[in-house]
Motif scaffolding. Structure first.
Motif, PDB file in Angstrom:
ATOM      1  N   LEU A  93      47.925  50.669  35.376  1.00 41.07           N
ATOM      2  CA  LEU A  93      46.694  49.917  35.149  1.00 41.07           C
ATOM      3  C   LEU A  93      46.274  50.018  33.689  1.00 41.07           C
ATOM      4  CD1 LEU A  93      44.966  51.305  38.307  1.00 41.07           C
ATOM      5  CD2 LEU A  93      45.780  48.970  38.031  1.00 41.07           C
ATOM      6  N   ASP A 150      33.227  42.998  40.219  1.00 39.97           N
ATOM      7  CA  ASP A 150      33.092  43.781  38.992  1.00 39.97           C
ATOM      8  C   ASP A 150      31.634  44.065  38.684  1.00 39.97           C
ATOM      9  OD1 ASP A 150      34.110  45.110  36.768  1.00 39.97           O
ATOM     10  OD2 ASP A 150      33.740  43.377  35.481  1.00 39.97           O
ATOM     11  N   ASP A 210      39.517  50.481  36.270  1.00 44.04           N
ATOM     12  CA  ASP A 210      40.463  50.459  37.384  1.00 44.04           C
ATOM     13  C   ASP A 210      41.224  51.781  37.478  1.00 44.04           C
ATOM     14  OD1 ASP A 210      39.789  47.897  38.156  1.00 44.04           O
ATOM     15  OD2 ASP A 210      41.464  46.946  37.094  1.00 44.04           O
ATOM     16  N   ASP A 236      38.483  48.766  45.795  1.00 44.93           N
ATOM     17  CA  ASP A 236      38.921  48.019  44.618  1.00 44.93           C
ATOM     18  C   ASP A 236      38.734  46.518  44.813  1.00 44.93           C
ATOM     19  OD1 ASP A 236      40.939  47.558  46.423  1.00 44.93           O
ATOM     20  OD2 ASP A 236      42.540  48.353  45.171  1.00 44.93           O
TER      21      ASP A 236
END
Length: 146
Positions: free
Chosen positions: A11, A139, A16, A135
């Motif tokens: 990543l 955002d 993240d 995940d």
């Protein structure tokens, strides 16, 4: 004692990476039924050794005040819990942080007993549903960013 864990995903986004590293650690703690205090430290945190001494007294969940640099880097402010005895009943935030964050506490502002993850009877959890940071969350709603 320490353990070095590897997050196998490649990543580039730091947010993240932190999320997946925390989830790998949580999974490892559940799998091996490790008993201790979980604290999510980041490379940019500065902590007094006294904080770690105080964490030794945590039985369930602990939280504390965190000094934060303001978004424009011109000042510092304190953010932390409002308590009534041993119960958290609110949170002190500066006005600007409140606008940009979905969660009030910083990752560096709390620690908890690891058995919460795997000891259903002790914590009266109805199911062994894993506790993870998702995940798939939009955002900005994963963790506080300020």
């Amino acid at each position: 004692m320490y353990r070095h864990l590897v997050c196998k995903r490649n990543l580039t986004d730091i947010k993240d990476r932190q999320l997946h590293q925390r989830n790998v650690a949580l999974s490892h703690i559940e799998t091996h039924r490790l008993d201790g205090i979980i604290y999510f430290a980041n490379e940019d945190n500065v902590c007094s050794i006294d904080l770690f001494q105080q964490m030794r007294h945590i039985r369930q969940f602990g939280t504390w005040t965190v000094a934060k640099q303001t978004w424009d880097k011109s000042r510092f402010c304190l953010e932390g819990p409002v308590c009534n005895g041993v119960q958290v009943i609110g949170w002190h935030l500066n006005r600007l942080s409140r606008r940009f964050r979905s969660f009030h506490t910083e990752m560096s502002g709390f620690a908890f007993n690891s058995t919460i993850l795997w000891d259903l009877k002790r914590w009266h959890r109805p199911t062994l549903e894993p506790i993870r940071q998702l995940d798939t969350v939009e955002d900005g709603f994963q963790a506080s960013i300020s």
